[in-house]
Design a protein around this motif. Structure first.
Motif, short mmCIF file in Angstrom:
data_model
loop_
_atom_site.label_atom_id
_atom_site.label_comp_id
_atom_site.label_asym_id
_atom_site.label_seq_id
_atom_site.Cartn_x
_atom_site.Cartn_y
_atom_site.Cartn_z
N LEU A 26 0.84 -1.20 0.00
CA LEU A 26 0.00 0.00 0.00
C LEU A 26 0.88 1.25 0.00
CD1 LEU A 26 -2.80 -0.97 2.51
CD2 LEU A 26 -2.92 -0.88 0.04
N PRO A 27 0.32 2.38 -0.37
CA PRO A 27 1.09 3.63 -0.36
C PRO A 27 1.59 3.96 1.04
CG PRO A 27 -1.02 3.94 -1.46
CD PRO A 27 -1.04 2.58 -0.87
N ARG A 28 2.66 4.72 1.07
CA ARG A 28 3.29 5.09 2.33
C ARG A 28 2.33 5.85 3.24
NH1 ARG A 28 9.02 5.73 4.17
NH2 ARG A 28 8.71 6.93 6.06
N ARG A 29 1.43 6.60 2.65
CA ARG A 29 0.46 7.37 3.44
C ARG A 29 -0.39 6.44 4.32
NH1 ARG A 29 -2.94 11.91 0.54
NH2 ARG A 29 -2.15 13.40 2.03
N ASP A 70 1.76 4.91 7.11
CA ASP A 70 2.05 5.92 8.14
C ASP A 70 0.86 6.13 9.07
OD1 ASP A 70 4.59 6.24 7.18
OD2 ASP A 70 4.17 8.11 6.10
N VAL A 71 -0.35 6.06 8.53
CA VAL A 71 -1.54 6.20 9.36
C VAL A 71 -1.63 5.02 10.33
CG1 VAL A 71 -4.06 6.20 9.35
CG2 VAL A 71 -2.81 7.60 7.72
N LEU A 72 -1.32 3.82 9.84
CA LEU A 72 -1.34 2.65 10.73
C LEU A 72 -0.31 2.78 11.83
CD1 LEU A 72 -1.82 -0.24 8.16
CD2 LEU A 72 -3.50 0.67 9.75
N LYS A 73 0.86 3.28 11.49
CA LYS A 73 1.90 3.50 12.51
C LYS A 73 1.44 4.53 13.54
CE LYS A 73 5.96 2.37 9.79
NZ LYS A 73 7.17 2.91 9.14
N GLN A 112 -8.43 9.29 11.14
CA GLN A 112 -7.38 8.33 10.82
C GLN A 112 -7.97 6.98 10.45
OE1 GLN A 112 -5.01 8.50 14.38
NE2 GLN A 112 -3.53 9.88 13.44
N ILE A 113 -9.00 6.58 11.19
CA ILE A 113 -9.65 5.30 10.91
C ILE A 113 -10.27 5.32 9.51
CG2 ILE A 113 -11.58 3.81 11.57
CD1 ILE A 113 -10.99 4.62 14.48
N MET A 114 -10.86 6.42 9.13
CA MET A 114 -11.49 6.51 7.80
C MET A 114 -10.48 6.37 6.68
SD MET A 114 -14.67 6.55 8.15
CE MET A 114 -15.17 6.96 6.51
N ARG A 115 -9.23 6.77 6.91
CA ARG A 115 -8.20 6.64 5.88
C ARG A 115 -7.80 5.19 5.63
NH1 ARG A 115 -5.01 11.05 4.07
NH2 ARG A 115 -5.81 12.98 4.93
N VAL A 116 -7.96 4.34 6.64
CA VAL A 116 -7.56 2.93 6.49
C VAL A 116 -8.73 2.00 6.81
CG1 VAL A 116 -5.10 3.31 6.91
CG2 VAL A 116 -6.63 2.97 8.84
N LYS A 117 -9.93 2.43 6.51
CA LYS A 117 -11.12 1.67 6.90
C LYS A 117 -11.20 0.29 6.27
CE LYS A 117 -14.05 3.92 3.48
NZ LYS A 117 -13.43 5.16 3.07
N GLU A 118 -10.52 0.08 5.13
CA GLU A 118 -10.55 -1.23 4.47
C GLU A 118 -9.66 -2.23 5.18
OE1 GLU A 118 -9.14 1.44 2.80
OE2 GLU A 118 -10.97 2.23 1.91
N LEU A 119 -8.74 -1.75 6.00
CA LEU A 119 -7.75 -2.62 6.63
C LEU A 119 -8.07 -2.96 8.08
CD1 LEU A 119 -4.56 -0.71 5.43
CD2 LEU A 119 -5.71 -2.60 4.30
#
Length: 94
Positions: free
Chosen positions: A15-18, A21-24, A46-53
């Motif tokens: 996945l992209p670095r962005r 970084d949100v997960l970190k 932050q959750i909305m940025r990685v909601k698929e994961l």
């Protein structure tokens, strides 16, 4: 006070670095890792940025690491009512 219980369900490999970084920033390192954050708009963004994961639940209190482990521990499928080793040793003595 309520908390978000955030569990990383899918890997961030490729996945992209962005996204990584949100997960970190959320404190998620490994799959099936769980973290607790207080409910706030910044954490929700932050959750909305990685909601698929991730998998998110709202809970009343933080769980300790031991409580999370016990929650994930599967049922053994059987129950030991009495150990037979002691009976076996007694029968050999006779």
């Amino acid at each position: 006070m309520s908390y978000f219980r955030i569990t990383l369900v899918r890997s961030a490999i490729g996945l992209p670095r962005r996204s990584t970084d949100v997960l970190k920033a959320l404190g998620l390192k490994k799959r099936m890792g769980t973290v607790f954050h207080p409910v706030s708009s910044s954490v929700a963004g932050q959750i909305m940025r990685v909601k698929e994961l991730v998998e998110v639940r709202e809970v009343d209190r933080r769980l300790t690491t031991q409580e999370v482990r016990l929650e994930r521990k599967p049922d053994p499928g059987y129950y030991v009512e009495k150990r037979s080793g002691a009976d076996y040793k007694e029968s050999r003595r006779l």
